[in-house]
Design a protein around this motif. Structure first.
Motif, PDB file in Angstrom:
ATOM      1  N   GLY A 120      52.367  86.541  31.171  1.00  0.00           N
ATOM      2  CA  GLY A 120      53.453  86.712  30.212  1.00  0.00           C
ATOM      3  C   GLY A 120      54.804  86.934  30.826  1.00  0.00           C
ATOM      4  O   GLY A 120      55.786  87.134  30.103  1.00  0.00           O
ATOM      5  N   ARG A 121      54.908  86.862  32.157  1.00  0.00           N
ATOM      6  CA  ARG A 121      56.170  87.206  32.794  1.00  0.00           C
ATOM      7  C   ARG A 121      57.159  86.052  32.799  1.00  0.00           C
ATOM      8  O   ARG A 121      58.310  86.204  32.433  1.00  0.00           O
ATOM      9  N   MET A 122      56.728  84.846  33.233  1.00  0.00           N
ATOM     10  CA  MET A 122      57.700  83.780  33.462  1.00  0.00           C
ATOM     11  C   MET A 122      57.222  82.443  32.925  1.00  0.00           C
ATOM     12  O   MET A 122      56.058  82.069  33.067  1.00  0.00           O
ATOM     13  N   PHE A 149      57.422  72.036  30.169  1.00  0.00           N
ATOM     14  CA  PHE A 149      57.412  73.504  30.161  1.00  0.00           C
ATOM     15  C   PHE A 149      56.063  73.978  30.686  1.00  0.00           C
ATOM     16  O   PHE A 149      55.024  73.393  30.378  1.00  0.00           O
ATOM     17  N   ARG A 150      56.082  75.062  31.474  1.00  0.00           N
ATOM     18  CA  ARG A 150      54.834  75.570  32.045  1.00  0.00           C
ATOM     19  C   ARG A 150      54.915  77.078  32.218  1.00  0.00           C
ATOM     20  O   ARG A 150      55.945  77.612  32.647  1.00  0.00           O
ATOM     21  N   GLU A 157      50.891  74.218  29.485  1.00  0.00           N
ATOM     22  CA  GLU A 157      51.917  73.190  29.618  1.00  0.00           C
ATOM     23  C   GLU A 157      52.292  72.627  28.252  1.00  0.00           C
ATOM     24  O   GLU A 157      51.482  72.624  27.329  1.00  0.00           O
ATOM     25  N   HIS A 158      53.511  72.169  28.170  1.00  0.00           N
ATOM     26  CA  HIS A 158      53.987  71.439  26.992  1.00  0.00           C
ATOM     27  C   HIS A 158      54.930  70.352  27.485  1.00  0.00           C
ATOM     28  O   HIS A 158      55.772  70.591  28.356  1.00  0.00           O
ATOM     29  N   HIS A 233      61.811  74.051  45.294  1.00  0.00           N
ATOM     30  CA  HIS A 233      60.610  74.870  45.371  1.00  0.00           C
ATOM     31  C   HIS A 233      60.748  76.188  44.610  1.00  0.00           C
ATOM     32  O   HIS A 233      59.746  76.847  44.337  1.00  0.00           O
ATOM     33  N   GLU A 234      61.987  76.591  44.239  1.00  0.00           N
ATOM     34  CA  GLU A 234      62.135  77.780  43.416  1.00  0.00           C
ATOM     35  C   GLU A 234      61.573  77.549  42.020  1.00  0.00           C
ATOM     36  O   GLU A 234      61.294  78.494  41.297  1.00  0.00           O
ATOM     37  N   ASN A 235      61.444  76.311  41.614  1.00  0.00           N
ATOM     38  CA  ASN A 235      60.808  75.946  40.355  1.00  0.00           C
ATOM     39  C   ASN A 235      59.464  75.275  40.642  1.00  0.00           C
ATOM     40  O   ASN A 235      59.005  74.437  39.891  1.00  0.00           O
ATOM     41  N   GLY A 236      58.850  75.673  41.765  1.00  0.00           N
ATOM     42  CA  GLY A 236      57.703  74.938  42.285  1.00  0.00           C
ATOM     43  C   GLY A 236      56.521  74.874  41.352  1.00  0.00           C
ATOM     44  O   GLY A 236      55.777  73.884  41.341  1.00  0.00           O
ATOM     45  N   SER A 237      56.297  75.898  40.532  1.00  0.00           N
ATOM     46  CA  SER A 237      55.129  75.893  39.662  1.00  0.00           C
ATOM     47  C   SER A 237      55.177  74.789  38.629  1.00  0.00           C
ATOM     48  O   SER A 237      54.143  74.379  38.111  1.00  0.00           O
ATOM     49  N   VAL A 238      56.381  74.312  38.286  1.00  0.00           N
ATOM     50  CA  VAL A 238      56.484  73.180  37.368  1.00  0.00           C
ATOM     51  C   VAL A 238      56.792  71.891  38.118  1.00  0.00           C
ATOM     52  O   VAL A 238      56.358  70.809  37.722  1.00  0.00           O
TER      53      VAL A 238
END
Length: 494
Positions: A120-122, A149-150, A157-158, A233-238
């Protein structure tokens, strides 16, 4: 030897050697030098001369020191140019030597710090281009991107198909769709630097866009953050998930045999189904994270830009280098337009008028046109020759068959007669609501190399008066309704 050393801890040399199955002489030799055989091996010398011995320290190392980011292949090509006698067989040797030198003497490199993520954090947002998938709508190539979005913790994901570029409107619409599909909002939302959305904006417009982004996040109780420009890579999870979802969509298109869709909603349903299957694999983690999300507000906030436009005597208005036609009765009026990513909602005052498909200016900067022939057909009937050099003539025709028919008419008939027939065809499609059927008839005539016969087409698409039934409605006299009321009811009414 290991077995001997184990027995030697408690046994004499001769006994330990016997138990280890070798001679006492060997045992005494091991006693004098207890190193393992692998430790006694001397380093292997080169078996052939070093081809880089004469140039690496003298020429390659100075290049590496002056230009740390230079690729090994560029150094190799430069060395071959300077020393052709070396031959191309030294390429791998040079690459390995450069890699080893950089490991010992190279500059410090950036370190990626792995993070611990809380449920639920980010949540993360980003856009990815989908042009390489060659998706078409009704045979026309679809130039589009995907808003993605992730959630970092669960992997929810969306994806939302975006027709324009990276804009605040696309971000606002896609983000809100994702949050309402999820049923909650994370504590923090991170996007890229929105550099594409800020491009070509003045300082006031950039400040307004920043304020709107902050207001959007505040509406859902999220803390807005952005990664640094150019630091993906600061947005690496998406970012890393972009490649996965694009590969899955590509595979699904191949299994579907065709990348052509009937309309845009069909393609959006296709993408939604793929994303839903991906989310199903993470359902347990999504449920854990959903319980930690913030409660959504009572309603969505605006995901559009609102602008005012003036309808000119041309029967339309121009917005973002695109001309839109509207009914001519609106000429001279001031309209409010809500600008979405894929449509325009048009209002006069507070009254909604219509929804128009959104157009995009040409990449060259030329104006584009979104025209509905129904808006101007009444005026074209009075001025059919205006069709000949009309600025948006090609965009006026509702289907390809109409455009091809006009080209054939201009080729074989005088301009005035060709324009008159074409306007009559458009009027027939408008008056009788037979646009698709008329287009099929025109296409069949073109295939047979025939020009349209207006009398035959009017007879075909106009109802025959002899076959239209006559409906006679007999109205009952008003006095007959009084018989339905009794005296008591009449008294109550009195």
């Amino acid at each position: 030897m290991r077995l001997f050393m184990k027995f030697r801890q408690t046994k004499p040399v001769a006994v330990a050697a016997a138990k280890a199955s070798f001679s006492a002489a060997t045992a005494y030799r091991i006693e004098q030098d207890p190193r393992l055989p692998s430790a006694k091996k001397e380093p292997r010398e080169r078996r052939r001369p070093d081809p880089l011995s004469a140039i690496f320290e003298q020429e390659v190392v100075p290049i590496l020191a002056e230009a740390p980011g230079l690729r090994p292949i560029a150094i190799f090509e430069e060395m071959i140019r300077r020393h052709p006698e070396l031959g191309h067989g030294i390429r791998r040797t040079l690459e390995r030597r450069v890699r080893a030198w950089r490991a010992l003497h190279g500059a410090e490199r950036e370190v990626i710090f792995r993070q611990t993520h809380e449920p639920g954090r980010m949540g993360l947002s980003d856009f990815t281009d989908m042009g390489d998938l060659a998706v078409t709508i009704g045979g026309v190539a679809l130039d589009h991107r995907l808003y993605h979005f992730r959630l970092v913790y669960s992997g929810f994901e969306h994806a939302h198909v975006v027709l324009g570029g990276e804009s605040f409107v696309a971000l606002a619409e896609g983000l809100q769709n994702a949050l309402w599909a999820l049923g909650g909002a994370p504590f923090e939302h991170r996007s890229d630097s929105l550099s594409a959305a800020f491009r070509n904006l003045d300082k006031d417009a950039r400040e307004d866009l920043t304020r709107r982004y902050d207001d959007l996040c505040a509406h859902y109780g999220m803390t807005p953050t952005r990664n640094n420009k150019g630091v993906a890579h600061e947005n690496g999870s998406v970012e890393s998930s972009h490649g996965h979802i694009k590969a899955i969509i590509k595979d699904a298109l191949l299994m579907r045999i065709s990348a052509d869709f009937e309309d845009l909603p069909a393609y959006r349903r296709f993408v939604d189904e793929i994303v839903s299957r991906r989310n199903a694999r993470h359902r347990p983690r999504i449920e854990v994270e959903r319980a930690q999300l913030k409660t959504l507000p009572e309603r969505r906030t605006s995901d559009y830009e609102e602008v005012g436009v003036h309808v000119t005597s041309s029967g339309g208005f121009t917005l973002r280098k695109v001309f839109y036609s509207v009914p001519s009765r609106l000429i001279g009026h001031r309209l409010r337009v809500r600008l979405h990513d894929d449509r325009l909602d048009v209002f006069i005052g507070g009254t909604p008028l219509m929804t128009l498909s959104r157009g995009r200016a040409h990449p060259s900067g030329r104006h584009a046109h979104v025209v509905n022939y129904r808006h101007v057909i009444h005026a074209l009937r009075k001025k059919p020759m205006a069709l000949l050099n009309l600025v948006y003539r090609d965009q006026l025709f509702p289907r390809e068959a109409f455009r091809r028919t006009f080209d054939a008419l201009l080729e074989r008939l005088p301009d005035r007669q060709a324009c008159r027939i074409m306007v009559d065809l458009l009027a027939l499609a408008h008056d009788r609501g037979c646009e698709a059927e008329l287009a099929d008839a025109l296409a069949a005539g073109l295939n047979a190399n025939d020009l349209p016969d207006m009398e035959a087409l009017r007879a075909r698409f106009t109802p025959d008066p002899a076959r239209v039934p006559t409906v006679v409605v007999t109205l009952a006299p008003l006095q007959s309704y009084e018989a339905l009321l009794d005296d008591s009811q009449m008294g109550d009414a009195a």
